[in-house]
Design an enzyme around this catalytic site. Structure first.
Site, PDB file in Angstrom:
ATOM      1  CG  PHE A 180      -2.106  -0.814   1.196  1.00 34.73           C
ATOM      2  CD1 PHE A 180      -3.288  -0.353   0.625  1.00 34.73           C
ATOM      3  CD2 PHE A 180      -2.079  -2.100   1.727  1.00 34.73           C
ATOM      4  CE1 PHE A 180      -4.417  -1.154   0.582  1.00 34.73           C
ATOM      5  CE2 PHE A 180      -3.208  -2.910   1.688  1.00 34.73           C
ATOM      6  CZ  PHE A 180      -4.383  -2.444   1.110  1.00 34.73           C
ATOM      7  CG  ASP A 181       0.742   5.888  -1.739  1.00 33.16           C
ATOM      8  OD1 ASP A 181       1.850   6.243  -1.319  1.00 33.16           O
ATOM      9  OD2 ASP A 181      -0.149   6.694  -2.076  1.00 33.16           O
ATOM     10  CG  LEU A 182       0.854   6.814   4.720  1.00 34.34           C
ATOM     11  CD1 LEU A 182      -0.054   5.860   5.494  1.00 34.34           C
ATOM     12  CD2 LEU A 182       2.075   7.182   5.567  1.00 34.34           C
ATOM     13  CG  ASP A 183       1.202  10.859   2.369  1.00 34.43           C
ATOM     14  OD1 ASP A 183       0.739  10.675   3.509  1.00 34.43           O
ATOM     15  OD2 ASP A 183       2.369  11.246   2.160  1.00 34.43           O
TER      16      ASP A 183
END
Length: 215
Positions: A6-9
């Site tokens: 997963f990416d965060l932002d």
């Protein structure tokens, strides 16, 4: 075993408030005018220094901009975020599945990513949290994902996905032979994600389970 990165932002959290405030702080400290929201949005996703350079700054100015940004970020802006609706539940479901491993791969410095996930009690859902370094050697999404893959143990890339909201996530996934999936609740749109190679798009977190064949 399936692996989900997963990416965060813009994917797990809406971090715009803290990022915008820190960018504006940096611009003020550099003696430059404040930025319009459209320009501020472009700072979410790409490496921070690259975004400053796109404003016409020199390499040295951009590095100073990053330093000022982090100064404000550390003072509290790092936690000016909101977890997207449905993300906590999705991560909990994925973490509970013995056939799935969950990782974070973000261009945000790893130190800040761990702080955010711990603060919102999400860190326990991840088998590994990987991000950029503070020195600027590992900031591009392709490099962060390569670092994550190298440290995640044995990963079957045919059963691995990169979930993100910007073109950098999609390109980084393809560069690492991982399937790119775009989310539409973040800061990129359908056109950006598809043109960057997204193999699928989802409009809400719960749709990811079906797309990944985990529902």
């Amino acid at each position: 075993m399936k692996s989900v990165f997963f990416d965060l932002d813009g994917t797990i959290v809406d971090s715009s408030e803290g990022i915008y405030a820190s960018v504006q702080y940096a611009m003020t400290k550099l003696g430059r005018p404040s930025l319009a929201e459209k320009v501020l949005r472009s700072f979410i996703g790409p490496p921070l220094k690259d975004s400053f350079i796109k404003l016409g700054m020199t390499e040295a100015e951009a590095k100073q901009g990053v330093a000022f940004y982090r100064e404000n970020y550390r003072q509290g802006a790092v936690l000016q975020v909101q977890v997207y609706d449905g993300m906590s539940e999705l991560l909990q479901q994925l973490a509970a599945n013995p056939q799935v491993k969950v990782f974070l791969a973000t261009s945000k410095p790893e130190e800040f990513a761990k702080q955010i996930l711990s603060h919102f009690q999400l860190a326990a859902y991840f088998d590994g949290i990987y991000g950029a370094d503070m020195e600027g050697h590992r900031v591009a999404k392709a490099d962060v994902l390569a670092y994550a893959l190298a440290n995640a143990g044995s990963v079957d890339r045919k059963q691995a996905w990169m979930i993100g909201d910007r073109q950098h996530d999609m390109v980084g996934a393809l560069d690492n032979q991982v399937t790119p999936v775009g989310v539409l609740w973040g800061f990129g749109d359908q056109e950006e994600l598809l043109s960057a190679g997204a193999s699928g798009l989802v409009e809400q977190p719960s749709e990811l389970l079906q797309l990944l064949g985990i529902a």
